[in-house]
Scaffold this motif. Structure first.
Motif, mmCIF file in Angstrom:
data_model
loop_
_atom_site.group_PDB
_atom_site.id
_atom_site.type_symbol
_atom_site.label_atom_id
_atom_site.label_comp_id
_atom_site.label_asym_id
_atom_site.label_seq_id
_atom_site.Cartn_x
_atom_site.Cartn_y
_atom_site.Cartn_z
ATOM 1 N N ARG A 121 -4.545 -0.856 12.014
ATOM 2 C CA ARG A 121 -3.887 0.057 11.261
ATOM 3 C C ARG A 121 -4.233 1.085 12.579
ATOM 4 O O ARG A 121 -3.613 1.496 12.849
ATOM 5 C CB ARG A 121 -5.355 0.631 10.572
ATOM 6 C CG ARG A 121 -4.819 0.681 8.794
ATOM 7 C CD ARG A 121 -6.039 1.714 8.370
ATOM 8 N NE ARG A 121 -6.425 1.000 6.483
ATOM 9 C CZ ARG A 121 -5.833 1.014 5.767
ATOM 10 N NH1 ARG A 121 -4.433 1.823 6.128
ATOM 11 N NH2 ARG A 121 -5.865 0.744 4.908
ATOM 12 N N THR A 123 0.529 -0.877 -0.486
ATOM 13 C CA THR A 123 0.406 -0.025 -0.372
ATOM 14 C C THR A 123 1.070 1.491 0.074
ATOM 15 O O THR A 123 1.705 0.946 0.700
ATOM 16 C CB THR A 123 -1.078 -0.332 0.979
ATOM 17 O OG1 THR A 123 0.529 -0.166 1.806
ATOM 18 C CG2 THR A 123 -1.617 -1.520 1.347
ATOM 19 N N LEU A 139 2.197 -0.076 4.713
ATOM 20 C CA LEU A 139 2.243 -0.464 5.638
ATOM 21 C C LEU A 139 1.456 -1.700 5.515
ATOM 22 O O LEU A 139 1.760 -2.370 6.499
ATOM 23 C CB LEU A 139 0.445 0.581 6.657
ATOM 24 C CG LEU A 139 -0.096 0.536 7.962
ATOM 25 C CD1 LEU A 139 0.908 0.765 8.804
ATOM 26 C CD2 LEU A 139 -0.841 1.644 8.397
ATOM 27 N N ASP A 181 1.030 3.677 1.967
ATOM 28 C CA ASP A 181 1.495 4.104 2.981
ATOM 29 C C ASP A 181 2.820 3.264 3.647
ATOM 30 O O ASP A 181 2.845 3.272 4.876
ATOM 31 C CB ASP A 181 -0.055 3.964 4.038
ATOM 32 C CG ASP A 181 -0.474 3.612 4.290
ATOM 33 O OD1 ASP A 181 -0.232 2.388 3.718
ATOM 34 O OD2 ASP A 181 -1.653 3.215 4.628
#
Ligand SMILES: Cc1cc2nc3c(=O)[nH]c(=O)nc-3n(C[C@H](O)[C@H](O)[C@H](O)COP(=O)(O)O)c2cc1C
Ligand code: SF4
Ligand code: FES
Lengths: 438, 190
Positions: free
Chosen positions: B156, B111, B115, B113
């Motif tokens: 998350r 992803t 993550l 980001d």
């Protein structure tokens, strides 16, 4: 009806935190090691020989015989195989996570019996929790004085290292495992030498045994080889863990007495597999891991005896995994997925394995997705024959080998079995240009 | 993205001392480097080569053979979904597709980001709980699409940081016995 016998290797799995040293000791843990160390080494070996304990890793070689085949040289190594990666096999994983001390104790006794001063337990890298539990067990066992120098004042000393893998099915093959443990790529070794007992780790004589095999050793030492051999039948002694997976009500790993029980027990006993899901019909089952030839429902009453499954059945119990396919399962898709696995995991050293698996995967995928041609069925058999000459349906055991390791001949069984049993299903895929199961 | 820290060099030396032949420590050392950085940078592999007196090519050759060792960056969470036979029969491909759309990436990618990295894997020996997956090799079984979304939300939110350490950490239990004795201050006493 499944015979009721007291479990051996899974005896403690349901206990409170069975992985701790405290739990293990409260159950008499390391008592077998204490006993073994008062016996002459040859006597320990003789008990295991009398037990006729067949290796639980897949090849089914008698453990006692393997130990006695060691080349006479110093040093000797013991390597325990905890790399379990055969599709739908999940018994060693459970033993590693839930009863690591039992494996450690079996390993220590075996090291004593074969005269190894250094042992390794190779744990599949993906088993993060298993590694933690195993490393903790070894730490605690050192602390308790059962690993290290002069154990129980016997004069016997041994060191034990837990070694992580890093993700490669092929490292389950014992010679690839040794390469991996030497810090190399997991390429199976060219034979001869046929056995690590002659030339193993760092070229030294080495015993490689499976995690479940090791888990049986403490019981055998405490109760005697004859007591073990009294369970099961003459050719299939003791108990064994089976991972029952696929379309059953109760997928899980179950320990049952060998020889006296059948595949039907594993699949249908309410305490074991619990029958086929949603009341569906059993279409076929894979009796011994991805590498085994499939059985139809008419073979459910085969007893759990490797010599029968091989001799009369032309297949094997192999890794102790039973995969149940029901009548909603597409045989082509199931076989394709297993072939894809072998293609991905082929180490690439041998052309028939590397190229053949690729070809098979491509043809199977094309049939499953509706782009197959009528001549593809012949082509599949042709490619299989190139990998394992003479392979046919009904199957015969063992398959012929053209490759360095047995992964090669493991590729045709899903193709040949599904094609042999469900040729019509293949034809429908080709004729209707798609999968009838959607 | 660097060489091993002094603390890890010490750990590496300890690990090497456990083996009769130093090279056997190669895979454990690569796991250690991956635990430090989340993946294997070239600098880390060169450093491991120095510690084992191997060539960088030998180290890279081994590293590239194994699926768990990444020579390119991966996300903090490596989500590995099994699609092998037992999981396939319980809807693993549907789960994989769902995971792709929840995370907005295709299998094999990370992803934006950084993550999550999503990957499709072979049997992870948890077939009794098919379909199943692993996050940084911590196992989750009987995963439904909703269950997957809840898992991602908790990751998350950092709610699972105890259960699921960052990518690269395998065992948090470390070997302490049978290592070379050491004087105060960490210098080896040979
Ligand atoms: C491709 C391949 C994969 C294997 N995987 C495993 C495995 O994961 N675990 C295991 O114990 N044996 C595995 N084996 C069998 C080993 O080579 C070896 O026979 C076994 O570890 C010996 O232990 P045992 O005699 O106690 O069964 C595999 C063999 C092959 C050819
Ligand atoms: S048979 Fe396949 S896996 Fe085995 S050594 Fe040859 S190429 Fe490698
Ligand atoms: S098939 Fe998915 S975990 Fe075994």
């Amino acid at each position: 009806m499944t015979t009721e016998v007291a479990p051996i290797v899974t005896r403690r799995l349901a206990a409170q935190e069975p992985w701790t040293l405290q739990s293990y000791l409260s159950d008499g843990g390391y008592g077998a090691l204490r006993k073994a160390l008062t016996m002459p080494r040859q006597e320990v070996m003789a008990e295991v020989d009398r037990a006729n304990l067949l290796g639980r890793g897949g090849a089914g070689f008698p453990a006692g015989r393997k130990w006695s085949m060691l080349r006479k040289a110093e040093p000797v190594y013991l390597v325990v195989n905890g790399d379990e990666s055969e599709p739908a096999t999940f018994k060693d994983h459970l033993l590693i996570e839930r009863d690591p001390h039992q494996i450690v104790e079996g390993t220590l006794i075996t090291a004593y019996a074969i005269g190894a001063a250094q042992a390794f337990i190779y744990v599949r890298g993906e088993f993060a929790l298993g590694l933690e539990r195993m490393i903790q067990a070894v730490e605690d066992a050192y602390g308790h004085g059962v690993i290290g120098a002069n154990i129980f004042g016997s004069g016997f000393s041994v060191d034990l290292v837990v070694h992580p893998g890093a993700g490669a099915y092929i490292c389950g093959d014992e010679t690839a495992l040794l390469e991996s443990l030497e810090g190399k790529r997991g390429f199976p070794r060219i034979k001869p030498p046929y056995y690590p007992a002659a030339i193993g780790l760092y070229g030294a004589p080495t015993v490689v045994n499976n995690v479940e095999t090791m888990s049986n050793i403490p019981w055998i030492v405490l109760n005697g080889g004859d007591a073990f051999a009294a369970l099961g039948t003459e050719t299939a002694t003791g108990t064994r863990m089976f991972a029952v997976a696929g379309r059953v009500n109760r997928p899980g790993a179950y320990e049952v007495e060998l020889g006296k029980n059948t595949f039907r027990d594993l699949v249908y006993d309410p305490k074991l597999g619990g029958g086929v899901r949603d009341g569906r019909e059993l279409k076929a089952f894979v009796p011994g891991g991805a590498s085994s030839f499939w059985f139809g429902p008419e073979r459910l009453d085969f007893s759990l005896d490797e010599s029968k499954v091989k001799g009369e059945g032309g297949s094997m119990m192999g890794s102790g995994s039973v995969i149940v396919l029901d009548d909603t399962t597409c045989a082509v898709r199931a076989a394709w997925r297993l072939v894809r696995f072998f293609h991905k995991e082929s180490c690439g050293q041998c052309t028939p394995c590397r190229e053949g698996s690729g070809w098979l995967e491509k043809i199977m995928r094309r049939i499953e997705s509706g782009h197959g041609r009528p001549q593809d069925l012949e082509l599949l058999m042709d490619v299989c024959d190139n990998i394992s000459p003479g392979v046919s349906w009904p199957s015969r055991w063992p398959p012929n080998m053209t490759t360095i390791c047995p992964l090669g001949p493991s590729i045709p069984p899903p193709v040949v079995s599904s094609l042999g049993m469900f040729r019509d299903e293949y034809l429908v895929h080709v004729k209707e240009g798609g999968c009838p199961f959607g | 993205m660097a060489r091993l820290t002094p603390e890890n060099v010490q750990r590496a030396r300890d690990t090497i001392s456990l083996y009769p032949v130093a090279r056997s420590a190669l895979i454990p050392l690569l796991h250690m480097a991956q635990e430090q950085d989340g993946w294997l940078s070239e600098e880390a592999m060169v450093h491991v080569a120095e510690l084992l007196e191997l060539t960088p090519a030998e180290v890279y050759g081994t590293a590239s053979f194994y699926d768990m060792l990444f020579t390119e960056p991966v996300g903090r969470y490596l989500v590995s979904i099994c699609t092998n036979i037992a999981c396939l029969l319980e809807g693993a491909y549907e789960l994989l597709e769902h995971a792709g759309s929840t995370l907005g990436v295709r299998p094999g990618s990370t992803t934006p980001d950084e993550l999550f990295t999503l990957e499709e894997v072979e049997c992870i020996a948890d077939c009794g709980r098919a379909p199943c997956l692993a996050v940084n090799w911590r196992f989750f079984g009987d995963v439904t699409p909703d269950g997957f979304d809840r898992l991602v939300a908790r990751l998350r939110a950092g709610e699972l940081s105890d259960e699921v350490p960052p990518h690269g950490t395998l065992s948090r239990v470390r070997r302490t016995v049978g290592l070379p004795a050491r004087a105060e201050g960490g210098r080896e006493r040979r």
